[in-house]
Design a protein around this motif. Structure first.
Motif, PDB file in Angstrom:
ATOM      1  N   PRO A   1      16.276   0.596   1.434  1.00 58.61           N
ATOM      2  CA  PRO A   1      14.809   0.531   1.409  1.00 58.61           C
ATOM      3  C   PRO A   1      14.312  -0.843   0.972  1.00 58.61           C
ATOM      4  N   ALA A   2      13.159  -1.248   1.488  1.00 58.02           N
ATOM      5  CA  ALA A   2      12.510  -2.484   1.061  1.00 58.02           C
ATOM      6  C   ALA A   2      11.780  -2.224  -0.250  1.00 58.02           C
ATOM      7  N   LEU A   3      11.331  -3.299  -0.894  1.00 58.98           N
ATOM      8  CA  LEU A   3      10.694  -3.161  -2.204  1.00 58.98           C
ATOM      9  C   LEU A   3       9.460  -2.260  -2.173  1.00 58.98           C
ATOM     10  N   PRO A   4       8.535  -2.383  -1.205  1.00 61.98           N
ATOM     11  CA  PRO A   4       7.396  -1.457  -1.196  1.00 61.98           C
ATOM     12  C   PRO A   4       7.820   0.005  -1.137  1.00 61.98           C
ATOM     13  N   GLU A   5       8.915   0.289  -0.432  1.00 57.71           N
ATOM     14  CA  GLU A   5       9.392   1.675  -0.340  1.00 57.71           C
ATOM     15  C   GLU A   5       9.987   2.132  -1.672  1.00 57.71           C
ATOM     16  N   LEU A   6      10.682   1.237  -2.362  1.00 56.41           N
ATOM     17  CA  LEU A   6      11.241   1.587  -3.671  1.00 56.41           C
ATOM     18  C   LEU A   6      10.131   1.833  -4.684  1.00 56.41           C
ATOM     19  N   LEU A   7       9.073   1.026  -4.640  1.00 58.75           N
ATOM     20  CA  LEU A   7       7.934   1.262  -5.528  1.00 58.75           C
ATOM     21  C   LEU A   7       7.245   2.585  -5.192  1.00 58.75           C
ATOM     22  N   ALA A   8       7.197   2.921  -3.907  1.00 60.70           N
ATOM     23  CA  ALA A   8       6.584   4.198  -3.503  1.00 60.70           C
ATOM     24  C   ALA A   8       7.333   5.382  -4.102  1.00 60.70           C
TER      25      ALA A   8
ATOM     26  N   ALA B   1       0.929  -1.255  -5.384  1.00 54.45           N
ATOM     27  CA  ALA B   1       1.479  -0.001  -4.886  1.00 54.45           C
ATOM     28  C   ALA B   1       0.786   1.220  -5.483  1.00 54.45           C
ATOM     29  N   GLY B   2      -0.220   0.995  -6.332  1.00 48.20           N
ATOM     30  CA  GLY B   2      -0.974   2.101  -6.903  1.00 48.20           C
ATOM     31  C   GLY B   2      -0.331   2.752  -8.101  1.00 48.20           C
ATOM     32  N   LEU B   3       0.633   2.100  -8.715  1.00 50.50           N
ATOM     33  CA  LEU B   3       1.333   2.684  -9.855  1.00 50.50           C
ATOM     34  C   LEU B   3       0.629   2.393 -11.174  1.00 50.50           C
ATOM     35  N   PRO B   4       0.622   3.358 -12.106  1.00 48.65           N
ATOM     36  CA  PRO B   4       0.257   3.013 -13.483  1.00 48.65           C
ATOM     37  C   PRO B   4       1.355   2.131 -14.049  1.00 48.65           C
TER      38      PRO B   4
ATOM     39  N   ALA C   1       0.840  -1.204   0.000  1.00 48.12           N
ATOM     40  CA  ALA C   1       0.000   0.000   0.000  1.00 48.12           C
ATOM     41  C   ALA C   1       0.875   1.254   0.000  1.00 48.12           C
ATOM     42  N   PHE C   2       0.517   2.236  -0.806  1.00 46.85           N
ATOM     43  CA  PHE C   2       1.327   3.442  -0.955  1.00 46.85           C
ATOM     44  C   PHE C   2       1.426   4.211   0.349  1.00 46.85           C
ATOM     45  N   ASP C   3       2.648   4.671   0.634  1.00 48.56           N
ATOM     46  CA  ASP C   3       2.943   5.446   1.840  1.00 48.56           C
ATOM     47  C   ASP C   3       3.708   6.691   1.408  1.00 48.56           C
ATOM     48  N   ALA C   4       3.072   7.866   1.544  1.00 48.57           N
ATOM     49  CA  ALA C   4       3.701   9.116   1.105  1.00 48.57           C
ATOM     50  C   ALA C   4       4.985   9.393   1.884  1.00 48.57           C
ATOM     51  N   GLY C   5       4.990   9.033   3.159  1.00 46.63           N
ATOM     52  CA  GLY C   5       6.197   9.237   3.958  1.00 46.63           C
ATOM     53  C   GLY C   5       7.344   8.374   3.462  1.00 46.63           C
TER      54      GLY C   5
ATOM     55  N   ALA D   1      -2.336  10.399 -10.604  1.00 50.95           N
ATOM     56  CA  ALA D   1      -2.139  10.246  -9.171  1.00 50.95           C
ATOM     57  C   ALA D   1      -2.043   8.762  -8.845  1.00 50.95           C
ATOM     58  N   ARG D   2      -1.777   8.439  -7.582  1.00 55.07           N
ATOM     59  CA  ARG D   2      -1.756   7.040  -7.174  1.00 55.07           C
ATOM     60  C   ARG D   2      -3.128   6.428  -7.416  1.00 55.07           C
ATOM     61  N   LEU D   3      -3.133   5.207  -7.931  1.00 53.04           N
ATOM     62  CA  LEU D   3      -4.379   4.543  -8.300  1.00 53.04           C
ATOM     63  C   LEU D   3      -4.900   3.685  -7.155  1.00 53.04           C
ATOM     64  N   PRO D   4      -6.216   3.464  -7.075  1.00 49.49           N
ATOM     65  CA  PRO D   4      -6.763   2.587  -6.035  1.00 49.49           C
ATOM     66  C   PRO D   4      -6.339   1.143  -6.255  1.00 49.49           C
ATOM     67  N   LEU D   5      -6.386   0.353  -5.191  1.00 49.07           N
ATOM     68  CA  LEU D   5      -5.993  -1.046  -5.259  1.00 49.07           C
ATOM     69  C   LEU D   5      -6.894  -1.795  -6.233  1.00 49.07           C
ATOM     70  N   PRO D   6      -6.330  -2.426  -7.266  1.00 48.56           N
ATOM     71  CA  PRO D   6      -7.168  -3.136  -8.245  1.00 48.56           C
ATOM     72  C   PRO D   6      -7.529  -4.539  -7.754  1.00 48.56           C
ATOM     73  N   ALA D   7      -8.541  -5.112  -8.369  1.00 49.22           N
ATOM     74  CA  ALA D   7      -8.969  -6.461  -8.002  1.00 49.22           C
ATOM     75  C   ALA D   7      -7.858  -7.480  -8.226  1.00 49.22           C
ATOM     76  N   ALA D   8      -7.008  -7.250  -9.227  1.00 46.68           N
ATOM     77  CA  ALA D   8      -5.925  -8.194  -9.515  1.00 46.68           C
ATOM     78  C   ALA D   8      -5.004  -8.375  -8.320  1.00 46.68           C
ATOM     79  N   ALA D   9      -4.741  -7.282  -7.597  1.00 46.55           N
ATOM     80  CA  ALA D   9      -3.825  -7.370  -6.454  1.00 46.55           C
ATOM     81  C   ALA D   9      -4.404  -8.234  -5.347  1.00 46.55           C
ATOM     82  N   ARG D  10      -5.729  -8.158  -5.137  1.00 46.74           N
ATOM     83  CA  ARG D  10      -6.360  -9.013  -4.129  1.00 46.74           C
ATOM     84  C   ARG D  10      -6.435 -10.461  -4.611  1.00 46.74           C
ATOM     85  N   ARG D  11      -6.685 -10.633  -5.880  1.00 48.84           N
ATOM     86  CA  ARG D  11      -6.775 -11.987  -6.434  1.00 48.84           C
ATOM     87  C   ARG D  11      -5.463 -12.733  -6.245  1.00 48.84           C
ATOM     88  N   TYR D  12      -4.356 -12.004  -6.357  1.00 49.31           N
ATOM     89  CA  TYR D  12      -3.044 -12.629  -6.260  1.00 49.31           C
ATOM     90  C   TYR D  12      -2.407 -12.466  -4.882  1.00 49.31           C
TER      91      TYR D  12
END
Length: 377
Positions: free
Chosen positions: A264-271, A295-298, A173-177, A341-352
């Motif tokens: 940084p961990a991978l979620p932080e690098l994606l952020a 991570a909400g990225l296009p 999940a995206f973290d602005a900090g 802007a950051r995108l909402p969590l898609p269904a694909a992310a929950r499916r996987y």
């Protein structure tokens, strides 16, 4: 239930880290044997509480590894053996049979259209794979695309089951900090437009085309996460294009990290990224794309069965593109001009989500060990 996982190596890689995630969510007693290279992921698995044994295999033709592995299986009194990656599947299935364990599940992580684990396919590779496949109970494909390739190779369709790769979705999940801290740590300006990619730095990933594309977009920067033999070539291409100061190779990133790390961990690098690009034309799943979507990225991708096997509305932020440099440039310019802007969590992310994958795998385990009927496909 007592399960032994056999894998070719445990350096940082997609299949290796996928095994670690599964072990964190499978409700069985597990042990791991790595044929070679007990690297960073081995340390992570042990830190999570699962023992890892290094078999010390010296090469593909080290036939002495077979009786050693069979002896280990026999002494461990395992209910089931689960193999991962080509060499481990060939040796692991055979060793399990020699040890008297007839319940063997193999996961096929890396069968592409023209390669397996980054190596060109050959008639000999296929013949050896099919000969050992008959010694197992079933073969798990990580996507419908891989299932189709296995069937085309000659694996009986009734022996193929699909259990997709997975991620710990909520961790991404995206973290602005985290974005601010990571950009500061990497020396990336807060207002920079950062194009990102994740994967081994090998020729097959085609990251050189991404370097050339980013070099053609003024003020855009490229952040690549991964390590490999193509690193020096990518830096050479960046210098040739006059973009050496806009290309950052962040190195390998174990995810989740085994312990507190300076980087940084991978979620932080994606952020820290603004758009994610996968330039590989031959993927078996596309786990990095799913992580980027979480991570909400296009996302722009050349090949990704994880997305292509779903309905378009499951991953609205993902767009398939051509693999040429001009097509990459056009797509990247369109993303930048849109300033998404950051995108909402898609269904694909929950499916996987990895918990769901572990649940599906447990169904196969129960069927193999206890004869529990499988649900209809």
């Amino acid at each position: 239930m007592k399960v032994l996982h056999v894998i070719t190596g445990l350096g940082i890689g997609g299949a290796e880290q996928q095994l670690r995630l599964l072990l964190r969510h499978l409700p069985v007693r597990s042990s791991v044997v790595t044929l070679t290279n007990p690297g960073a992921v081995a340390a992570g698995i042990e830190a999570d509480g699962t023992p890892v044994t290094h078999l010390g295999m010296t090469g593909n033709r080290d036939l002495g590894a077979l009786p050693r592995l069979a002896r280990f299986v026999r002494q461990g009194r395992y209910d089931l053996v689960h193999t991962h990656l080509y060499r481990a599947c060939v040796y692991g299935r055979t060793a399990a049979r020699l040890a008297g364990v007839r319940r063997v599940i193999a996961t096929e992580h890396s069968l592409g259209e023209t390669q397996i684990e980054g190596r060109p396919l050959s008639a000999g590779t296929r013949a050896l794979y099919l000969a050992s496949e008959r010694l197992g109970t079933s073969t798990v494909a990580v996507s419908p695309s891989v299932a189709r390739r296995l069937a085309e190779w000659g694996v009986p369709p009734e022996r193929i089951r699909i259990v997709p790769n997975g991620i710990e979705t909520d961790r991404f999940a995206f973290d602005a900090g985290a974005r601010r801290r990571t950009r500061q740590a990497l020396g990336l300006p807060e207002d920079a437009h950062v194009v990102g990619g994740v994967g081994r730095l090998t020729p097959g990933k085609r990251f050189d085309r991404l370097v050339r594309a980013v070099a053609s977009i003024p003020d855009a920067r490229l952040l690549l996460v991964g390590e490999g033999e193509h690193r020096a070539e990518l830096l050479r291409v960046a210098g040739e294009c006059g973009a050496a100061d806009r290309v950052l190779l962040a190195g390998a990133c174990e995810d989740p990290p085994a312990a507190a790390s300076a980087g940084p961990a991978l979620p932080e690098l994606l952020a820290a990224m603004d758009v994610f690009v996968s330039t590989s034309p031959d993927e078996t799943f596309g786990l990095a794309v799913v992580e980027a979507l979480a991570a909400g990225l296009p996302v722009l991708y050349v090949a990704c069965p994880a997305v292509d096997d779903l309905a378009p509305e499951a991953a609205p932020g993902a767009r398939r593109i051509g693999e040429s440099v001009p097509e990459l440039i056009s797509a990247l310019r369109g993303i930048r001009d849109a300033r998404l802007a950051r995108l909402p969590l898609p269904a694909a992310a929950r499916r996987y989500d990895i918990a769901r994958s572990a649940e599906q795998l447990m169904t196969l385990y129960d069927q193999a060990v206890h004869g529990t009927p499988l649900p209809a496909k």
